[in-house]
Design an enzyme around this catalytic site. Structure first.
Site, PDB file in Angstrom:
ATOM      1  N   LYS A   1       2.924 -14.135   1.050  1.00 40.80           N
ATOM      2  CA  LYS A   1       3.379 -14.676  -0.227  1.00 40.80           C
ATOM      3  C   LYS A   1       4.390 -15.777   0.072  1.00 40.80           C
ATOM      4  O   LYS A   1       5.474 -15.521   0.595  1.00 40.80           O
ATOM      5  CB  LYS A   1       4.016 -13.583  -1.082  1.00 40.80           C
ATOM      6  CG  LYS A   1       4.511 -14.069  -2.437  1.00 40.80           C
ATOM      7  CD  LYS A   1       5.120 -12.925  -3.232  1.00 40.80           C
ATOM      8  CE  LYS A   1       5.632 -13.393  -4.584  1.00 40.80           C
ATOM      9  NZ  LYS A   1       6.232 -12.274  -5.365  1.00 40.80           N
TER      10      LYS A   1
ATOM     11  N   LYS B   1      -0.987 -15.540  -1.377  1.00 39.09           N
ATOM     12  CA  LYS B   1      -0.525 -16.083  -2.648  1.00 39.09           C
ATOM     13  C   LYS B   1       0.421 -17.244  -2.364  1.00 39.09           C
ATOM     14  O   LYS B   1       1.310 -17.100  -1.523  1.00 39.09           O
ATOM     15  CB  LYS B   1       0.197 -14.975  -3.423  1.00 39.09           C
ATOM     16  CG  LYS B   1       0.770 -15.373  -4.764  1.00 39.09           C
ATOM     17  CD  LYS B   1       1.496 -14.198  -5.419  1.00 39.09           C
ATOM     18  CE  LYS B   1       2.092 -14.613  -6.756  1.00 39.09           C
ATOM     19  NZ  LYS B   1       2.847 -13.517  -7.399  1.00 39.09           N
TER      20      LYS B   1
END
Length: 337
Positions: free
Chosen positions: A209, A262
Site C-alpha cells: 500500500k 494499492k
C-alpha cells in the site's frame, strides 16, 4: 489498381505471416482473447453509516453513497442481483464514538460488527472483506495509535488490530483485511485468530500500500479527517518497487492468504513483479482517485466510459491481478458484463 501493381518489387515483411487474420472480425477476436473480465473478479467497496442516518451521496465519488445501516437489506439485494460475490466493508463512524486509540474498532456492538452480522444473516453466501485499520475510529485520522511526540506506534497498534480482527471474526467475517502497513501485523493477527479458534477466518493483507495522492475521495467518504495527513512513515514510497515485493513476501510468510496492491493503475508494474515471485492470489484496488478521474472525464465526454473502464480493469488482470476491488463493480455489471 492494387498496391502491388504500383510497387511490384515491394516486400511486406514475411508475406505469409499476417497477424491481422486473427483480428478480422469480432468472433475471431473473441476466440483468441487472452484475458477475460468476470463478475466473480470484482469486489465492491461499501461504505456503511450509523443507524438512524440518511443516505449520503459522496460528492467526490459520483454514483457512490454512504449506505445507512437501516438500508442494508435493499443494498445487499441489489448487489446480489447484479452477480457480485464480494463486498469490502468500510465504516463511517460517528465522530462522538472516536478517540485517539480507536477503541470503537473492537466494540462488539459497533457499526462494523452489527453490519457483518446483518449481512451474514440476510445473505450468508456473500463473501465479506472487512478493512482492518484504526483510521475510521481515531480522532486524529492515522491508521495507528499516536505517541505524544507524534510517532505512530507500531506494536501498540498491532495489538489493537488483533483485537479488531478477533471482534470481526466473532461476527462471521470471511476475510480480515489489514490496511495499516504496521510491521509484523499479519503474523500477530494470524496467531490471535488461530489461538481463539478462528482458523477458518482468512487474511487479505494490504501488502504493498503506497503513500499515494489518489486516496483523497476515500478519506472524505469515511470522514476520517485524514486528507492532509502525512502517512509516509508506514505507507510505501511510490519510488520503490523492491520494497513492495519484500512486504508481500513477508506477509505471505506470516500467514496472509491473499495480498493486495494499492493503488491500481499507477502500480501495475508492482503487480507484475509480485505475481512473478508469489503464489498466493493477488488483489488490486482501483482506488477512489482513479475512479473519480474516470467518472469526471466521462461526464465531460472526454472519454468513452465503457471502453475506458473496461480497458483499465482488463489491464489489471493482464498485469496479474486475480481480484479487483473497484467502485465501478456495480456499474460494470450493469453496463459491460
Amino acid at each position: 489498381m492494387s498496391h502491388y501493381q504500383l510497387f511490384p518489387d515491394l516486400k511486406i515483411g514475411n508475406a505469409h505471416i499476417r497477424p491481422r487474420r486473427l483480428r478480422k472480425n469480432a468472433q475471431i477476436r473473441s476466440l483468441v482473447q487472452e484475458y477475460q473480465l468476470l463478475k466473480s473478479d470484482l469486489i465492491y467497496p461499501l461504505f456503511v453509516s450509523e443507524k438512524g442516518t440518511s443516505r449520503y451521496d459522496i460528492p467526490s465519488l459520483p454514483g457512490i453513497s454512504r449506505i445507512p445501516f437501516d438500508e442494508l437489506s435493499a443494498e445487499i439485494k441489489q448487489i446480489q442481483d447484479l452477480g457480485i460475490h464480494g463486498i469490502m466493508l468500510f465504516p463511517v463512524t460517528d465522530k462522538n464514538k472516536k478517540d485517539p486509540f480507536g477503541k470503537e474498532s473492537y466494540n462488539p456492538d459497533g457499526l462494523m460488527q452489527c453490519t457483518i452480522r446483518k449481512i451474514k444473516e440476510i445473505a450468508p453466501e456473500i463473501i465479506l472483506f472487512a478493512d482492518i485499520a484504526l483510521d475510521p475510529f481515531t480522532t486524529h485520522g492515522h491508521d495507528g495509535i499516536i505517541h505524544e511526540n507524534g510517532e505512530v506506534l507500531n506494536d501498540e497498534t498491532v495489538e489493537a488490530l488483533c483485537m479488531q480482527s478477533l471482534s470481526y471474526a466473532a461476527c462471521g467475517v470471511d476475510f480480515v483485511c489489514p490496511s495499516d502497513m504496521m510491521d509484523g501485523r499479519i503474523g500477530a493477527i494470524r496467531y490471535a485468530l488461530d489461538k481463539e479458534g478462528y482458523i477458518g477466518t482468512s487474511i487479505l493483507s494490504y501488502s504493498a500500500k503506497f503513500a499515494s495522492a489518489f486516496y483523497g475521495p476515500f478519506r472524505e467518504a469515511i470522514a476520517s479527517g485524514a486528507r492532509g495527513l502525512d502517512k509516509k512513515t508506514y505507507q510505501l514510497n511510490p519510488c520503490n518497487a523492491r520494497e513492495g515485493i519484500r512486504e508481500a513476501q513477508l506477509d505471505i510468510e506470516e500467514g496472509a492468504d491473499m495480498i493486495m496492491i494499492k493503488p491500481g493503475m499507477p502500480y501495475l508494474d508492482i503487480v507484475a513483479k509480485i505475481k512473478a515471485q508469489c503464489e498466493v492470489p493477488i488483489a488490486i484496488y482501483q482506488v477512489s482517485g482513479e475512479y473519480a478521474m474516470l467518472k469526471n472525464a466521462a461526464q465531460q465526454n472526454i472519454i468513452d466510459e465503457k471502453s475506458a473502464v473496461f480497458e483499465s480493469l482488463i489491464a489489471m488482470k493482464r498485469a496479474g491481478a486475480d481480484l479487483i476491488v473497484t467502485y465501478y463493480a456495480k456499474w460494470v455489471c450493469e453496463h459491460i458484463l
